[in-house]
Design a protein around this motif. Structure first.
Motif, PDB file in Angstrom:
ATOM      1  N   UNK A  65     -33.007  76.814  67.447  1.00  0.00           N
ATOM      2  CA  UNK A  65     -33.772  75.730  68.064  1.00  0.00           C
ATOM      3  C   UNK A  65     -35.185  76.207  68.410  1.00  0.00           C
ATOM      4  N   UNK A  66     -35.297  77.481  68.752  1.00  0.00           N
ATOM      5  CA  UNK A  66     -36.555  78.016  69.276  1.00  0.00           C
ATOM      6  C   UNK A  66     -36.836  79.383  68.659  1.00  0.00           C
ATOM      7  N   UNK A  67     -37.989  79.516  68.008  1.00  0.00           N
ATOM      8  CA  UNK A  67     -38.453  80.788  67.470  1.00  0.00           C
ATOM      9  C   UNK A  67     -39.675  81.252  68.265  1.00  0.00           C
ATOM     10  N   UNK A  68     -39.729  82.531  68.583  1.00  0.00           N
ATOM     11  CA  UNK A  68     -40.896  83.105  69.259  1.00  0.00           C
ATOM     12  C   UNK A  68     -41.458  84.225  68.391  1.00  0.00           C
ATOM     13  N   UNK A  69     -42.797  84.319  68.345  1.00  0.00           N
ATOM     14  CA  UNK A  69     -43.453  85.288  67.481  1.00  0.00           C
ATOM     15  C   UNK A  69     -44.435  86.157  68.262  1.00  0.00           C
ATOM     16  N   UNK A  70     -44.337  87.472  68.059  1.00  0.00           N
ATOM     17  CA  UNK A  70     -45.393  88.389  68.464  1.00  0.00           C
ATOM     18  C   UNK A  70     -46.166  88.710  67.191  1.00  0.00           C
ATOM     19  N   UNK A  72     -36.580  86.283  68.531  1.00  0.00           N
ATOM     20  CA  UNK A  72     -37.917  86.813  68.786  1.00  0.00           C
ATOM     21  C   UNK A  72     -38.300  87.664  67.580  1.00  0.00           C
ATOM     22  N   UNK A  73     -39.370  87.277  66.908  1.00  0.00           N
ATOM     23  CA  UNK A  73     -39.827  87.971  65.702  1.00  0.00           C
ATOM     24  C   UNK A  73     -41.127  88.707  66.021  1.00  0.00           C
ATOM     25  N   UNK A  74     -41.137  90.010  65.773  1.00  0.00           N
ATOM     26  CA  UNK A  74     -42.368  90.785  65.915  1.00  0.00           C
ATOM     27  C   UNK A  74     -42.692  91.424  64.573  1.00  0.00           C
ATOM     28  N   UNK A  92     -35.966  90.487  65.626  1.00  0.00           N
ATOM     29  CA  UNK A  92     -36.177  90.786  64.214  1.00  0.00           C
ATOM     30  C   UNK A  92     -37.564  91.366  64.041  1.00  0.00           C
ATOM     31  N   UNK A  93     -37.677  92.490  63.313  1.00  0.00           N
ATOM     32  CA  UNK A  93     -38.958  93.192  63.182  1.00  0.00           C
ATOM     33  C   UNK A  93     -39.248  93.505  61.716  1.00  0.00           C
ATOM     34  N   UNK A  94     -39.740  92.541  60.957  1.00  0.00           N
ATOM     35  CA  UNK A  94     -40.095  92.835  59.553  1.00  0.00           C
ATOM     36  C   UNK A  94     -41.242  93.826  59.485  1.00  0.00           C
ATOM     37  N   UNK A  95     -41.279  94.642  58.429  1.00  0.00           N
ATOM     38  CA  UNK A  95     -42.325  95.647  58.276  1.00  0.00           C
ATOM     39  C   UNK A  95     -43.682  95.021  57.985  1.00  0.00           C
TER      40      UNK A  95
END
Length: 271
Positions: free
Chosen positions: A31-36, A212-214, A235-238
């Motif tokens: 429902x909710x995605x957060x991005x750094x 939370x995606x950084x 989740x931390x993609x390169x």
């Protein structure tokens, strides 16, 4: 001729994306995605670009991500646009970033912007007293202009960090408690409950993030939504933020779906 081919390829890409999203939507969706949005400066340095270019490319990446979230039916998106700690950078860099932010905030008011195209409501979170008058006025104008939009809520955290949000919420809770006591509506003046603080948090307008995606492979939360992300999947993609794209979002959601039942049980587990 080349223009026609490009248009055809774009149509094929869009059709393929919609088919992919339809398949993904069979499973549970966040429902909710957060991005750094980490790595814009490194992207510019990596490509030999001038200062600020990485953030401009990063803004385009954000617009694409918003489009994908809209097509998937994700209701809340939160971004960490500018931390209170960022004000410690060199004055000329802070000024440049504030000017760029002002430019991008104003661009959201354009009739052709993705905000109006997809019915996105924009809400700014943070310590507005730290912003320049121009940036603050532009943010307030965007919030007013998009207040009636309801398909997606974009929360922009600017001049923000989590400890500041928590401190301000506690102060406001204490003030409210004193007012209620003086009016005879609350006799227990010494007890501040969890609900009192949560009701005064700036992020109360949205449920806690599911994910939370950084970007850039970093795993630190950098004082971002510490109160709200206790049960969030990280989740931390390169990829640097300016490089982030559809495949990273799809992979994130597939991982979320794989562990969804466990996360739901953890959220419902009593303290």
């Amino acid at each position: 001729m080349s223009s026609g081919i490009s248009q055809l390829l774009e149509q094929i890409h869009e059709f393929s994306r919609r088919c992919l999203f339809r398949v993904i939507s069979v499973g549970p969706l966040p429902i909710h995605l957060a991005f750094i949005m980490d790595g814009n400066r490194r992207y510019a340095k990596k490509r030999g670009l001038e200062d600020g270019s990485g953030h401009k490319v990063g803004f385009s990446a954000l617009m694409s991500m918003l489009q994908y979230c809209y097509e998937l039916g994700i209701k809340y998106v939160t971004i960490y646009a500018f931390s209170i700690d960022n004000f410690r950078r060199k004055p000329e860099e802070v000024k440049s970033l504030m000017n760029l932010m002002l430019e991008k905030i104003k661009s959201l008011l354009d009739k052709e912007s993705i905000v109006h195209e997809y019915g996105i409501r924009v809400h700014f979170i943070g310590n507005f007293a730290l912003l320049s008058d121009q940036v603050r006025a532009a943010a307030e104008e965007v919030m007013e202009a998009t207040a009636k939009n309801s398909r997606v809520l974009l929360l922009v955290c600017v001049a923000y960090n989590s400890t500041d949000e928590i401190v301000q919420a506690v102060k406001k809770s204490c003030t409210n408690k004193l007012v209620e006591h003086s009016e005879g509506r609350d006799r227990d003046i010494e007890r501040i409950q969890l609900v009192n603080i949560e009701e005064t948090m700036q992020m109360r307008v949205a449920p806690g993030p599911d994910i939370l995606i950084r970007s850039s492979g970093e795993t630190r939360r950098s004082n971002f939504l510490l109160w709200q992300t206790g049960s969030s999947q990280l989740f931390s993609p390169d990829a640097l933020w300016s490089e982030i794209g559809l495949r990273h979002l799809v992979w994130t959601i597939l991982n979320f779906q794989r562990s969804h039942s466990y996360l739901e049980k953890k959220k419902k587990k009593p303290l």
